[in-house]
Design a protein around this motif. Structure first.
Motif, PDB file in Angstrom:
ATOM      1  N   LEU A  21     -29.028   7.115  -6.166  1.00 59.35           N
ATOM      2  CA  LEU A  21     -27.647   6.859  -6.594  1.00 59.35           C
ATOM      3  C   LEU A  21     -27.005   8.133  -7.130  1.00 59.35           C
ATOM      4  O   LEU A  21     -25.846   8.447  -6.821  1.00 59.35           O
ATOM      5  N   GLU A  22     -27.761   8.871  -7.911  1.00 61.48           N
ATOM      6  CA  GLU A  22     -27.261  10.117  -8.500  1.00 61.48           C
ATOM      7  C   GLU A  22     -26.791  11.089  -7.392  1.00 61.48           C
ATOM      8  O   GLU A  22     -25.733  11.712  -7.496  1.00 61.48           O
ATOM      9  N   SER A  23     -27.603  11.218  -6.331  1.00 57.97           N
ATOM     10  CA  SER A  23     -27.210  12.143  -5.262  1.00 57.97           C
ATOM     11  C   SER A  23     -26.066  11.595  -4.414  1.00 57.97           C
ATOM     12  O   SER A  23     -25.242  12.360  -3.916  1.00 57.97           O
ATOM     13  N   TYR A  24     -25.987  10.282  -4.252  1.00 57.55           N
ATOM     14  CA  TYR A  24     -24.823   9.725  -3.538  1.00 57.55           C
ATOM     15  C   TYR A  24     -23.536  10.029  -4.313  1.00 57.55           C
ATOM     16  O   TYR A  24     -22.483  10.314  -3.717  1.00 57.55           O
ATOM     17  N   ILE A  25     -23.607   9.959  -5.632  1.00 56.36           N
ATOM     18  CA  ILE A  25     -22.414  10.283  -6.432  1.00 56.36           C
ATOM     19  C   ILE A  25     -22.087  11.775  -6.282  1.00 56.36           C
ATOM     20  O   ILE A  25     -20.913  12.157  -6.144  1.00 56.36           O
ATOM     21  N   ALA A  26     -23.122  12.625  -6.236  1.00 55.24           N
ATOM     22  CA  ALA A  26     -22.888  14.060  -5.991  1.00 55.24           C
ATOM     23  C   ALA A  26     -22.238  14.270  -4.618  1.00 55.24           C
ATOM     24  O   ALA A  26     -21.381  15.145  -4.450  1.00 55.24           O
ATOM     25  N   LEU A  27     -22.639  13.460  -3.641  1.00 56.91           N
ATOM     26  CA  LEU A  27     -22.034  13.561  -2.306  1.00 56.91           C
ATOM     27  C   LEU A  27     -20.547  13.211  -2.373  1.00 56.91           C
ATOM     28  O   LEU A  27     -19.693  13.921  -1.821  1.00 56.91           O
ATOM     29  N   LEU A  28     -20.221  12.115  -3.073  1.00 53.83           N
ATOM     30  CA  LEU A  28     -18.816  11.719  -3.208  1.00 53.83           C
ATOM     31  C   LEU A  28     -18.007  12.789  -3.936  1.00 53.83           C
ATOM     32  O   LEU A  28     -16.849  13.045  -3.593  1.00 53.83           O
ATOM     33  N   GLU A  29     -18.624  13.420  -4.928  1.00 54.70           N
ATOM     34  CA  GLU A  29     -17.913  14.489  -5.651  1.00 54.70           C
ATOM     35  C   GLU A  29     -17.635  15.663  -4.720  1.00 54.70           C
ATOM     36  O   GLU A  29     -16.623  16.343  -4.860  1.00 54.70           O
ATOM     37  N   ARG A  30     -18.511  15.870  -3.760  1.00 54.46           N
ATOM     38  CA  ARG A  30     -18.291  16.958  -2.808  1.00 54.46           C
ATOM     39  C   ARG A  30     -17.239  16.610  -1.753  1.00 54.46           C
ATOM     40  O   ARG A  30     -16.394  17.427  -1.416  1.00 54.46           O
ATOM     41  N   THR A  31     -17.312  15.370  -1.224  1.00 54.21           N
ATOM     42  CA  THR A  31     -16.373  15.011  -0.145  1.00 54.21           C
ATOM     43  C   THR A  31     -14.994  14.651  -0.686  1.00 54.21           C
ATOM     44  O   THR A  31     -14.017  14.739   0.040  1.00 54.21           O
ATOM     45  N   GLY A  32     -14.934  14.255  -1.960  1.00 55.30           N
ATOM     46  CA  GLY A  32     -13.683  13.727  -2.496  1.00 55.30           C
ATOM     47  C   GLY A  32     -13.523  12.277  -2.096  1.00 55.30           C
ATOM     48  O   GLY A  32     -14.418  11.690  -1.468  1.00 55.30           O
ATOM     49  N   PRO A  33     -12.376  11.648  -2.454  1.00 56.01           N
ATOM     50  CA  PRO A  33     -12.198  10.217  -2.197  1.00 56.01           C
ATOM     51  C   PRO A  33     -12.498   9.883  -0.725  1.00 56.01           C
ATOM     52  O   PRO A  33     -11.970  10.526   0.171  1.00 56.01           O
ATOM     53  N   SER A  34     -13.342   8.874  -0.511  1.00 57.06           N
ATOM     54  CA  SER A  34     -13.877   8.570   0.813  1.00 57.06           C
ATOM     55  C   SER A  34     -13.973   7.072   1.034  1.00 57.06           C
ATOM     56  O   SER A  34     -14.021   6.294   0.083  1.00 57.06           O
ATOM     57  N   VAL A  35     -14.011   6.689   2.291  1.00 52.96           N
ATOM     58  CA  VAL A  35     -14.410   5.333   2.658  1.00 52.96           C
ATOM     59  C   VAL A  35     -15.936   5.343   2.763  1.00 52.96           C
ATOM     60  O   VAL A  35     -16.506   6.217   3.429  1.00 52.96           O
ATOM     61  N   VAL A  36     -16.601   4.402   2.108  1.00 51.92           N
ATOM     62  CA  VAL A  36     -18.065   4.361   2.111  1.00 51.92           C
ATOM     63  C   VAL A  36     -18.526   3.154   2.909  1.00 51.92           C
ATOM     64  O   VAL A  36     -18.167   2.017   2.588  1.00 51.92           O
ATOM     65  N   MET A  37     -19.305   3.406   3.953  1.00 54.43           N
ATOM     66  CA  MET A  37     -19.867   2.339   4.775  1.00 54.43           C
ATOM     67  C   MET A  37     -21.378   2.349   4.580  1.00 54.43           C
ATOM     68  O   MET A  37     -22.013   3.394   4.753  1.00 54.43           O
ATOM     69  N   VAL A  38     -21.945   1.217   4.214  1.00 60.07           N
ATOM     70  CA  VAL A  38     -23.374   1.182   3.896  1.00 60.07           C
ATOM     71  C   VAL A  38     -24.072   0.096   4.694  1.00 60.07           C
ATOM     72  O   VAL A  38     -23.449  -0.852   5.166  1.00 60.07           O
ATOM     73  N   HIS A  39     -25.382   0.250   4.807  1.00 65.10           N
ATOM     74  CA  HIS A  39     -26.197  -0.747   5.487  1.00 65.10           C
ATOM     75  C   HIS A  39     -27.386  -1.135   4.612  1.00 65.10           C
ATOM     76  O   HIS A  39     -28.045  -0.270   4.030  1.00 65.10           O
ATOM     77  N   SER A  40     -27.632  -2.457   4.524  1.00 62.46           N
ATOM     78  CA  SER A  40     -28.879  -2.992   3.982  1.00 62.46           C
ATOM     79  C   SER A  40     -29.197  -2.487   2.570  1.00 62.46           C
ATOM     80  O   SER A  40     -28.422  -2.720   1.645  1.00 62.46           O
ATOM     81  N   GLN A  41     -30.318  -1.753   2.404  1.00 60.70           N
ATOM     82  CA  GLN A  41     -30.694  -1.282   1.071  1.00 60.70           C
ATOM     83  C   GLN A  41     -29.582  -0.490   0.399  1.00 60.70           C
ATOM     84  O   GLN A  41     -29.460  -0.483  -0.830  1.00 60.70           O
ATOM     85  N   ALA A  42     -28.769   0.214   1.204  1.00 59.65           N
ATOM     86  CA  ALA A  42     -27.705   1.029   0.618  1.00 59.65           C
ATOM     87  C   ALA A  42     -26.583   0.171   0.042  1.00 59.65           C
ATOM     88  O   ALA A  42     -25.673   0.703  -0.594  1.00 59.65           O
ATOM     89  N   GLY A  43     -26.666  -1.159   0.230  1.00 53.28           N
ATOM     90  CA  GLY A  43     -25.700  -2.034  -0.420  1.00 53.28           C
ATOM     91  C   GLY A  43     -25.619  -1.754  -1.904  1.00 53.28           C
ATOM     92  O   GLY A  43     -24.542  -1.555  -2.472  1.00 53.28           O
TER      93      GLY A  43
END
Lengths: 330, 330
Positions: free
Chosen positions: B193-215
């Protein structure tokens, strides 16, 4: 601002005829007679019972291909990474420039970047009976000192770069590189070679470009299937092929490229010496091997990670010119 | 031959404004006081001594981005894979068709496909003190029976597909899918989760599409940083967010998509039920959540791997239309 600098800021768009990814190779392995394990899925939770027995698929590898328009390379250009790393080696550089994947795509090569067995998107195995070894991860100071970025042992702590070094070694870039490092399995060479050959069978005759540990896989894949290797480009190969089968390489043109600071290094004079001796044996068997030491061409400051160094485009051009001179690009 | 079939054979070229890859997140971890190990680098060779003590970088993740020309999506579209898998989930399908990465790129979305912490090109850790858990790999029959491809337990051995199932389950395609499976760590959720938040901070506001465990990671990242999530698309989410913080999702439009065969499955009625209850709680807090059960829209035969099913483009269109209706595409 110079035109070159402007281009680096805003590269031209790239048209792809197609791109995609696939896995190849691998085998089914049956595990039986193992005890059921207790596995903790959530910290503080209740352990669940997991039965490890069953049939697994292991030893396959991953590849991602890009076919540009117009296409100018006469064969796919396969890029095989070194030990403890993945195909990311060939992608964007740690300081955010375009990598060799882009360089050769922009010149019209069908580029295939892959992750070797047990690394990256190839996955890795839970089956010690098959891999038989251990996985090692590098500490942050290890590549700095061993890949001819810093000035020998202790140089990471001292912040002591080799003079004129071209690796982007500011803290942010270096940590971007360390994030690319993955565990290295020590005894999966046979599986890895097997899947590289499966990759060649899928792509058909290709130019194979390898780095470091993949030196052995490039040499040996070309020895096993010289019909599928149009040329072999070895960037600081760390190992050689089978000395008993050099004649298999008679019709495969080979380029070996070495960077800077080798004479003063603890390990690289031996590694380069082994490579050059193997090249001489291939030549004696009728093969063609060109050995390029970059400093002798006036290209200085290159670490072991040549494709990431600040002058990576200059070295890529040397490789591109060599491939074009061999009639592999039009 | 129908026009659609021709198009599937020879898709149009794609123009990229730019593409590349990067890693984000992670932390330095110091290991000390561990014994020096003996490691066998070559089978039959002499063990080498390896000192595991030192500073490691762990817990980062990998992302590859493609920016098409023309650009029509109003924000980057991030695709987060499920457990035991990598970003390959979204790439080419196991039977060689273009995946959702291509589908949304072709519609002008800036697409970012990533490998979560401890999987694929993110690498994984040798440091049990940090991850605290074990890694599990799936046997070949497991996803067949658990992802609603085959008809329950024993169906892999029986070759017993669910009637009308859309997953490309011929042996070659299914094995291509199994090659994508990687070990799954059981206790790295916080790091992930921590690294996904770092990813969002890098890309800026984004649409997030997830599958299964990433729910869980999609819900929780949106709860932590609703300012960085323009919309959340959950494809068969296996877990929910933090029930104590549903109000954080008030301004994030959410789409949940479920496939076929759920009512008759051993686990999916509960998993879907939990998801729908969480959606109701988000709505009660003022949020907007659309739940789509594909069979109710006349779209039948979908397994858990909807983005790989033979009708994957049909479901992608449903998602695309939903995003366009929310003003996120022009």
């Amino acid at each position: 601002m110079a035109a070159g600098a402007v281009k680096a800021q805003a590269p031209e768009p790239l048209t792809l005829e197609r791109f995609g990814s696939f896995h190849v190779g691998g085998r089914e392995v049956v595990v039986s007679g193992q005890p059921v394990r207790e596995v903790l899925f959530t910290p503080g939770g209740v352990p669940a019972r997991v039965d490890p027995n069953g049939t697994y698929l292991m030893g396959s590898m991953y590849a991602q291909y890009f076919v540009p328009r117009p296409l100018r390379g006469s064969a796919p250009l396969l890029m095989w990474h070194g030990g403890g790393l993945t195909g990311v080696t060939w992608e964007t550089t740690p300081d955010g420039r375009e990598g060799w994947q882009h360089y050769f795509l922009r010149r019209g090569w069908h580029v295939v970047v892959s992750d070797a067995v047990e690394r990256g998107r190839a996955g890795w195995s839970q089956i010690p009976e098959q891999t038989g070894g251990q996985a090692l991860t590098l500490t942050v100071d290890n590549p700095f000192e061993r890949f001819r970025i810093g000035n020998g042992q202790g140089s990471y702590q001292r912040g002591d770069l080799l003079p004129g070094n071209q690796f982007p070694a500011d803290r942010e870039s270096y940590m971007n590189f360390m994030r690319q490092v993955v565990p290295r399995f020590t005894t999966t060479d046979a599986l890895t070679l097997e899947s590289y050959i499966a990759l060649l069978e899928r792509t058909g005759p290709s130019v194979v470009m390898v780095h470091s540990q993949a030196g052995q896989f490039g040499w040996r894949a070309a020895q096993a299937r010289p019909d599928l290797v149009r040329a072999l480009v070895l960037i600081e190969p760390a190992a050689v092929g089978d000395p008993a089968r050099v004649e298999a390489l008679r019709n495969v043109p080979v380029l070996m490229v070495y960077g800077d600071y080798i004479a003063q290094d603890a390990r690289w004079p031996t590694i380069r010496g082994n490579g050059v001796r193997f090249a001489e044996a291939v030549r004696a068997a009728g093969g063609s091997v060109d050995v390029v030491d970059l400093p002798e061409r006036g290209i200085r400051g290159n670490s072991h990670m040549i494709m990431m160094d600040r002058n990576s485009d200059e070295v890529a051009k040397l490789v591109q010119d060599w491939l074009a001179a061999r009639g592999l690009w039009r």
